[in-house]
Design a protein around this motif. Structure first.
Motif, PDB file in Angstrom:
ATOM      1  N   VAL A  15       0.833  -1.205   0.000  1.00  0.00           N
ATOM      2  CA  VAL A  15       0.000   0.000   0.000  1.00  0.00           C
ATOM      3  C   VAL A  15       0.865   1.251   0.000  1.00  0.00           C
ATOM      4  N   ALA A  16       1.967   1.223   0.749  1.00  0.00           N
ATOM      5  CA  ALA A  16       2.769   2.443   0.881  1.00  0.00           C
ATOM      6  C   ALA A  16       4.248   2.112   1.004  1.00  0.00           C
ATOM      7  N   TYR A  17       5.053   3.034   0.518  1.00  0.00           N
ATOM      8  CA  TYR A  17       6.508   2.919   0.629  1.00  0.00           C
ATOM      9  C   TYR A  17       7.051   4.045   1.487  1.00  0.00           C
ATOM     10  N   TYR A  18       7.971   3.676   2.369  1.00  0.00           N
ATOM     11  CA  TYR A  18       8.764   4.671   3.095  1.00  0.00           C
ATOM     12  C   TYR A  18      10.205   4.498   2.627  1.00  0.00           C
ATOM     13  N   ALA A  19      11.079   5.425   3.054  1.00  0.00           N
ATOM     14  CA  ALA A  19      12.480   5.339   2.645  1.00  0.00           C
ATOM     15  C   ALA A  19      13.078   3.996   3.062  1.00  0.00           C
ATOM     16  N   ASP A  20      12.637   3.463   4.217  1.00  0.00           N
ATOM     17  CA  ASP A  20      13.312   2.286   4.769  1.00  0.00           C
ATOM     18  C   ASP A  20      12.385   1.099   5.026  1.00  0.00           C
ATOM     19  N   ARG A  21      11.134   1.169   4.598  1.00  0.00           N
ATOM     20  CA  ARG A  21      10.232   0.033   4.839  1.00  0.00           C
ATOM     21  C   ARG A  21       9.022   0.139   3.933  1.00  0.00           C
ATOM     22  N   VAL A  22       8.289  -0.970   3.833  1.00  0.00           N
ATOM     23  CA  VAL A  22       7.053  -0.939   3.055  1.00  0.00           C
ATOM     24  C   VAL A  22       5.891  -1.312   3.960  1.00  0.00           C
TER      25      VAL A  22
END
Lengths: 448, 88
Positions: free
Chosen positions: A15-22
């Motif tokens: 659903v979403a991406y962060y710089a260091d995790r999904v």
């Protein structure tokens, strides 16, 4: 069994991406359940979450609870207070500290904490459920509400995805520099990815280097949702970007020249979306190829007296187009000029009539007018204000305006005059205002 | 007094020139906020300044190492940020 349209595609993995995790689909469902179990029972919500994933969770939870999202053109307290008086039964959902007199504020991070909950989110809603009321600045001074049904958002997402052939690219990542609270951002960076099983980058990159970092954090195929202002900054600084299939721009006109530069610099295609709050996204064009706008499949254009209206199967009323357009046929048009009452500063819109009324209402202001310069390129132009106020200083006027205007509309400069060049009928001809600008604004800027 | 005064004056001039502000660069208070109640700048200005800084000082601003609000909190903060990040 009544028809229900899902909020998230059945094949969604991320659903979403962060710089260091999904964030995976299961996490999202658990977060929605947790938030739903802790939300109050009210009619309305203002979702101010800056993080796009927090916004998505809040939006879904609101749909589960049948809370109507109020989408505001600005966050200045004066405006929020005005909305609160009209819609008293509301709460604010936020992910950063904020306070508004008399309105409960809930921090979404505290609600997302998982725990035993018997809530099983439905994740699908009837077409006529109201998702949001989007406010526009009306020339009378009162914000104008535009009701957005679930069907409306689902249809626009479906037509956008098919126009950009998203399914043919598989599932990728979307990065957006625009906030999720505006119609364009809501439609393209929240609804579009959710409906097509793509993931959205949760942050809102700002500087060109931030955009590069965000794009690197999502998998290919990538789409960048942005505005002419950011495209100009990106093209000027030219950071190294991973492959982007499309750059999509909206909120203000993009020149073919800048679109060409961006296509060349980033080996991509640049498309523009035309829309306005009442209808949402409505037409697209590939800027380097043509001037002509192509309406989405289900939208029809027709002449109505002196102006044009759009008809859709998902909005009951015909919607007047306030910009000056020339119809080619019922699906294609050219944009000749923007609505002269509508000010657009870097994508934020306000009615010039409303701004003038607010200026004139200030105690001490005898006469006054905002001037909206012509847009020549993507460099953002500011409003100027010419004011007759014998007892006031420029600083007095700026301080008074700051409490009621979004920063984008703050005049720069404010010029104090003995009187305005009104003609015999009391009007201010644009030619007379242009002379003032030439005398007080342009020459001043070139002094050194 | 900061030891940085000449460089702050240079950055003040860059701000005034880039944003076409109606103030003298010497009138910008080093510790006053650039945004909101101070000089009244907004995020569009921040992007304009980022472009000008990249052109003049040869590095690109980023939000994640220190946030925008911090970088643009004052003329002094912005000058220090540029000095710490520009290529030697």
């Amino acid at each position: 069994m009544p028809r229900l349209d899902p909020i998230i595609a059945h094949n969604t993995r991320v659903v979403a991406y962060y710089a260091d995790r999904v964030v995976y689909r299961e996490d999202y469902v658990a977060h929605v359940a947790a938030v739903v179990s802790r939300l109050p029972d009210t009619a309305y919500v203002i979702n101010l979450c800056d993080d796009r994933y927090h916004f998505q969770v809040g939006l879904t939870a609101a749909m589960e609870k049948k809370h109507i999202n109020l989408l505001l053109p600005t966050r200045i307290p004066e405006f929020i207070n005005r909305i609160h008086r009209q819609y008293p039964d509301l709460y604010v959902l936020a992910d950063a500290p904020c306070a508004f007199a008399g309105i409960p504020v809930l921090q979404i991070q505290q609600l997302m904490v998982e725990g035993a909950t018997d809530v099983a989110p439905l994740l699908a809603y009837p077409p006529d459920q109201v998702l949001a009321i989007a406010f526009t600045s009306g020339s009378t001074g009162d914000p104008k509400p535009n009701v957005k049904t679930w069907e409306c958002l689902v249809e626009v997402a479906a037509m956008t995805g098919s126009r950009f052939q998203l399914p043919e690219y598989g599932q990728g990542g979307i990065v957006a520099t625009v906030p999720p609270q505006h119609m364009y951002g809501l439609e393209t960076s929240v609804m579009l990815p959710m409906q097509f099983g793509w993931g959205s980058y949760a942050g809102r990159p700002f500087f060109p280097q931030d955009v590069a970092d965000a794009l690197a954090a999502v998998p290919a195929p990538r789409v960048l949702i942005t505005t002419p202002v950011h495209i100009r900054a990106l093209t000027a600084e030219a950071p190294v970007l991973p492959k982007i299939e499309y750059i999509i721009s909206a909120t203000a006109p993009l020149s073919a020249q800048l679109a060409q530069q961006a296509e060349a610099a980033f080996d991509t295609r640049v498309y523009e979306i035309f829309g306005f709050t009442e209808v949402g996204s409505a037409a697209t064009r590939r800027t380097v190829d043509e001037q002509t706008w192509h309406l989405f499949d289900k939208i029809r254009l027709r002449r109505d007296g002196q102006s044009h209206v759009l008809d859709t199967p998902y909005i009951k009323n015909s919607l007047p187009v306030s910009d000056i357009i020339e119809a080619i046929d019922e699906q294609r048009f050219s944009l000749l000029g923007r609505d002269t009452d509508m000010v657009n500063i870097a994508g934020k819109r306000a009615s010039l009539g409303d701004l003038n009324a607010r200026l004139l209402a200030l105690p001490g202001v005898v006469d006054g007018v905002f001037f909206n310069p012509d847009d020549k390129d993507e460099k953002v132009r500011r409003l100027a204000a010419f004011v007759v106020a014998p007892q006031m200083t420029v600083d007095n006027i700026i301080d008074a305006l700051r409490d009621m205007l979004d920063p984008a509309f703050m005049p720069r400069p404010v010029v104090l005059l003995d009187k305005l060049p009104r003609n015999a009928t009391g009007k201010l001809p644009r030619s007379a205002l242009l002379e003032l600008v030439e005398r007080y604004v342009v020459t001043k800027g070139k002094k050194s | 007094m900061s030891e940085n005064v000449p460089f702050e004056a240079e950055v003040a001039q860059l701000i005034v020139d880039t944003l076409n502000l109606d103030v003298e660069s010497g009138d910008i208070e080093p510790e006053a906020p650039l945004f909101g109640d101070g000089l009244g700048l907004d995020s569009i200005d921040a992007l304009e300044l980022a472009m000008a800084i990249s052109k003049k000082y040869g590095f690109q601003l980023r939000s994640d190492d220190s946030n925008n609000a911090q970088i643009f909190s004052s003329l002094r903060a912005l000058s220090t940020h540029i000095q710490n990040n520009r290529p030697a």
